[in-house]
Design an enzyme around this catalytic site. Sequence first.
Site: not given
Length: 422
Positions: A253, A302, A406
Amino acid sequence: MLRVRCLRGGSRGAEAVHYIGSMLRKSFVGWVQRSFQSTQAAAVSEKPCAADEKVRDTAAQECPVCSYNEWDPLEEVIVGRPENANVPPFSVEVKANTYEKYWPFYQKHGGQSFPVDHVKKAIEEIEEMCKVLKHEGVIVQRPEVIDWSVKYKTPDFESTGMYAAMPRDILLVVGNEIIEAPMAWRARFFEYRAYRPLIKDYFRRGAKWTTAPKPTMADELYDQDYPIRTVEDRHKLAAMGKFVTTEFEPCFDAADFMRAGRDIFAQRSQVTNYLGIEWMRRHLAPDYKVHIISFKDPNPMHIDATFNIIGPGLVLSNPDRPCHQIELFKKAGWTVVTPPTPLIPDNHPLWMSSKWLSMNVLMLDEKRVMVDANETSIHKMFEKLGISTIKVNIRHANSLGGGFHCWTCDIRRRGTLQSYFR
């Protein structure tokens, strides 16, 4: 051996040189360990918009895509969409990234819409956020609205979709290049479709566009017997370097990478494997160096609610998830700030994240930060740092898994490529 030094200007002092290779080795496995010890491995150089190296910075500034770090003055940003947000099916990779108190929610609602009233409020909050960004002089772009409830099937799996709420997860801008990440959740396999119209437009106007190798997401990518019953189990497994994603094929990611000029910091997590980090390292070398850092984190997914670089030589470090290599930054002269405990209530649903979204902030420049209106403690922290706070309430949007960092992907920041470590 990987050598790191911080180049610090102005009042931040002189250079400091530090070796970190030996401290990182324990994080590496197999051939990945050997590969990361050399900065001379096979590489693909970043190509500027203009071929002439002498006009590199000028050419990059003329591209619609240009961003080297997390804090230069923000000019253009993509903001995600909560519309049609769909609960992902409760597969092994989703279980490994969510908290056990929400597992019944996923088991009951997987493949269906998130609570409609909650999504409606999230839409209102994000629309207000966009208005504030525009008021601050930032160009705001949005992905397409897509029906994520449609079931799809590949030769390896079938799933429904999730959303296009978090562009930070799928897109990484490095210089004049926009990179599409090969994310690890099956529910996010087709998420790129929401962003393609924007990316094609940037490409036509001169930006570089790269799509990382698309994973098959076959069963071999996941440890189907990943032994999680509690967060404590995950903590022990993560400490041993065991994650739900295997090294079957590259996956990552984009939100597991944090940019600081020529140096980019990444973590091995439940959604980012060493093969994915190695792909990024080779792709970005020799102009950029990718360094692995790690944290005491039972649920790594993350980096930006754990370790958020908000300025040259200035980083927010989560006290609940201490960085194992934090002394390297301190010895290099960086200011390490511990953010205060989040104020979000215990009864507020956070289906995909922790309360530490309070530190998941978006820097508009070195002296302006977009922060949650309810987090008064962190407002005071920024004020002490001489940073003005732009307050917006996105509590319902938080529930979908992200804070301001985000929910955005900075497409263009006014600045040049510099070294803060070497």
